[in-house]
Design a protein around this motif. Structure first.
Motif, PDB file in Angstrom:
ATOM      1  N   THR A 246       0.958  -1.338  -0.058  1.00 13.98           N
ATOM      2  CA  THR A 246      -0.097   0.022   0.138  1.00 13.98           C
ATOM      3  C   THR A 246       0.837   1.251   0.060  1.00 13.98           C
ATOM      4  O   THR A 246       1.964   1.222   0.284  1.00 13.98           O
ATOM      5  N   GLY A 247       0.381   2.210  -0.423  1.00 11.23           N
ATOM      6  CA  GLY A 247       1.055   3.611  -0.474  1.00 11.23           C
ATOM      7  C   GLY A 247      -0.007   4.741  -0.153  1.00 11.23           C
ATOM      8  O   GLY A 247      -1.387   4.729  -0.591  1.00 11.23           O
ATOM      9  N   GLY A 248       0.624   5.861   0.524  1.00 11.36           N
ATOM     10  CA  GLY A 248      -0.127   6.921   0.765  1.00 11.36           C
ATOM     11  C   GLY A 248      -0.042   8.013  -0.083  1.00 11.36           C
ATOM     12  O   GLY A 248      -0.649   9.403   0.220  1.00 11.36           O
ATOM     13  N   TYR A 249       0.568   8.072  -1.147  1.00  9.84           N
ATOM     14  CA  TYR A 249       0.895   9.217  -2.081  1.00  9.84           C
ATOM     15  C   TYR A 249       0.189   8.796  -3.249  1.00  9.84           C
ATOM     16  O   TYR A 249       0.020   7.676  -3.777  1.00  9.84           O
ATOM     17  N   PRO A 250      -0.184   9.871  -4.133  1.00  8.27           N
ATOM     18  CA  PRO A 250      -1.018   9.498  -5.141  1.00  8.27           C
ATOM     19  C   PRO A 250      -0.221   8.769  -6.322  1.00  8.27           C
ATOM     20  O   PRO A 250       1.085   9.303  -6.618  1.00  8.27           O
ATOM     21  N   VAL A 251      -0.900   8.084  -7.099  1.00  8.70           N
ATOM     22  CA  VAL A 251      -0.099   7.275  -8.183  1.00  8.70           C
ATOM     23  C   VAL A 251      -0.657   8.037  -9.521  1.00  8.70           C
ATOM     24  O   VAL A 251      -1.721   7.880  -9.878  1.00  8.70           O
ATOM     25  N   ILE A 252       0.404   8.524 -10.335  1.00  5.55           N
ATOM     26  CA  ILE A 252      -0.074   9.355 -11.455  1.00  5.55           C
ATOM     27  C   ILE A 252      -0.141   8.376 -12.723  1.00  5.55           C
ATOM     28  O   ILE A 252      -0.856   8.746 -13.481  1.00  5.55           O
ATOM     29  N   ALA A 253       0.628   7.362 -12.526  1.00  4.16           N
ATOM     30  CA  ALA A 253       0.696   6.268 -13.746  1.00  4.16           C
ATOM     31  C   ALA A 253       1.202   5.174 -13.397  1.00  4.16           C
ATOM     32  O   ALA A 253       1.701   4.873 -12.258  1.00  4.16           O
ATOM     33  N   VAL A 254       1.435   4.083 -14.147  1.00  2.00           N
ATOM     34  CA  VAL A 254       1.839   2.609 -13.875  1.00  2.00           C
ATOM     35  C   VAL A 254       2.489   2.240 -14.876  1.00  2.00           C
ATOM     36  O   VAL A 254       1.924   2.206 -16.106  1.00  2.00           O
ATOM     37  N   VAL A 255       3.969   1.957 -14.920  1.00  2.00           N
ATOM     38  CA  VAL A 255       4.467   1.190 -15.928  1.00  2.00           C
ATOM     39  C   VAL A 255       4.206   0.041 -16.193  1.00  2.00           C
ATOM     40  O   VAL A 255       3.673  -0.901 -15.247  1.00  2.00           O
ATOM     41  N   GLU A 256       4.063  -0.483 -17.591  1.00  2.00           N
ATOM     42  CA  GLU A 256       3.522  -1.606 -18.034  1.00  2.00           C
ATOM     43  C   GLU A 256       4.541  -2.814 -17.418  1.00  2.00           C
ATOM     44  O   GLU A 256       5.691  -2.688 -17.398  1.00  2.00           O
ATOM     45  N   GLU A 257       3.758  -3.849 -17.293  1.00  2.00           N
ATOM     46  CA  GLU A 257       4.579  -5.119 -16.452  1.00  2.00           C
ATOM     47  C   GLU A 257       5.649  -5.357 -17.526  1.00  2.00           C
ATOM     48  O   GLU A 257       6.650  -5.707 -17.060  1.00  2.00           O
ATOM     49  N   ASP A 258       5.708  -5.493 -18.977  1.00  2.00           N
ATOM     50  CA  ASP A 258       6.608  -5.954 -19.763  1.00  2.00           C
ATOM     51  C   ASP A 258       7.615  -5.267 -19.732  1.00  2.00           C
ATOM     52  O   ASP A 258       8.891  -5.367 -20.170  1.00  2.00           O
ATOM     53  N   ASP A 259       7.798  -3.622 -19.111  1.00  2.08           N
ATOM     54  CA  ASP A 259       8.780  -2.998 -19.138  1.00  2.08           C
ATOM     55  C   ASP A 259       9.469  -2.749 -18.006  1.00  2.08           C
ATOM     56  O   ASP A 259      10.606  -2.005 -17.648  1.00  2.08           O
ATOM     57  N   LEU A 260       9.063  -3.458 -16.704  1.00  2.00           N
ATOM     58  CA  LEU A 260       9.349  -3.737 -15.549  1.00  2.00           C
ATOM     59  C   LEU A 260      10.780  -4.420 -15.622  1.00  2.00           C
ATOM     60  O   LEU A 260      11.691  -3.838 -14.749  1.00  2.00           O
ATOM     61  N   ASP A 261      11.367  -5.141 -16.326  1.00  2.00           N
ATOM     62  CA  ASP A 261      12.389  -5.794 -16.457  1.00  2.00           C
ATOM     63  C   ASP A 261      13.525  -4.865 -16.961  1.00  2.00           C
ATOM     64  O   ASP A 261      14.572  -4.696 -16.449  1.00  2.00           O
ATOM     65  N   LEU A 262      13.022  -3.852 -18.027  1.00  2.00           N
ATOM     66  CA  LEU A 262      14.110  -2.772 -18.407  1.00  2.00           C
ATOM     67  C   LEU A 262      14.330  -1.835 -17.386  1.00  2.00           C
ATOM     68  O   LEU A 262      15.382  -1.425 -17.042  1.00  2.00           O
TER      69      LEU A 262
END
Length: 278
Positions: A246-262
């Motif tokens: 969980t987090g208490g700061y706003p999430v502006i966007a989410v990186v695509e799962e396929d790009d997390l390796d990079l």
């Protein structure tokens, strides 16, 4: 069989594909940060995809074999004392394998035929650096137990991979709190720099601050790998392998799962951009 750790390098942990499904207990997935490189290392030694292996940050690891052992090194580009990246390497009894300092990328993966056979915790052998679950970080003199060799043999002796991009671009989808920012598209037009404060929990970015349209408090809410959370500084933090649930700061966007390796291979001081996944 055991592998002796002669030198642990800058930071080395045991990882597998993590322990998903425990977020309700406050336990994150953890596991290998660059899952593609991790899976490839196991495939090169004939292991199942999820067999435990070593994740090495920036290199520097030195291992000594106690018996004939097959290993493979993938991920960040680093010099090896024997063999090469992305292919099986045979170590003879008493022989050492040394990883030099990574020349590009951040994390290497060392798989050994049979897998690292440490006791599982909640069904996983991964070291969770935030939750303090799984085996401790690797230290000099540690003897790593190796499991039984699988029935299957490696079917390839080299798996070439494209070089890591010098200026990575990560794809994002809009986050649940995009409307908390006056100009959310500034995220896509800004060049960010990876901070030295980054780790397996989160990749901290420096650059122009994202201006907030709302300044009230946000109750903690669920976060997923790839969440770009924006603290009061206005500079995003990319949640990665050992992120909190969980987090208490706003999430502006989410990186695509396929790009997390990079993203896992981003080095401190390197620049990175974001673009819309659509």
């Amino acid at each position: 069989m055991k592998l002796e750790v002669v030198r642990p390098g800058f930071a080395t942990t045991v990882q597998d594909l993590g322990r998903p499904g425990h977020a309700a207990l406050g336990v994150g997935r953890s596991g290998a940060a660059d899952r593609g490189s991790f899976r490839l290392a196991n495939r090169l030694v004939g292991n199942p995809a999820g067999a435990a292996a070593l994740e090495v940050t920036l290199g520097g690891l030195v291992l000594r074999a106690s018996a004939v052992t097959t290993v493979a090194v993938t991920g960040a580009c680093c010099p090896l004392s024997k063999g090469g990246l992305n292919g099986p390497i045979t170590l003879w009894p008493g022989e050492e394998l040394a990883l030099g300092t990574a020349e590009s990328g951040l994390r290497c993966y060392v798989a050994v035929r049979g897998g690292i056979d440490v006791p599982p915790v909640l069904g996983s052998r991964a070291t969770d650096t935030l939750g303090k679950l799984g085996p401790p970080p690797v230290t000099a003199g540690m003897l790593l137990p190796i499991g039984p060799a699988p029935a299957a043999f490696p079917v390839v002796d080299l798996a070439p991979r494209a070089a890591l991009p010098a200026e990575p671009v990560l794809r994002v989808t809009p986050g649940p709190r995009r409307d908390w920012f006056t100009a959310p598209d500034d995220l896509l037009s800004t060049v960010y720099t990876v901070s030295p404060d980054s780790d397996r929990v989160g990749i901290r970015l420096t650059g122009p601050a994202l201006a907030r349209a709302r300044h009230d408090e946000l109750p903690s809410e669920a976060c997923v790998p790839g969440s770009l959370q924006v603290p009061p500084s206005g500079r995003p933090i990319l949640f990665h392998a050992d992120h909190p649930t969980t987090g208490g700061y706003p999430v502006i966007a989410v990186v695509e799962e396929d790009d997390l390796d990079l993203a896992a291979q981003l080095r401190p001081g390197q620049t990175v951009r974001f673009r819309s996944a659509s």
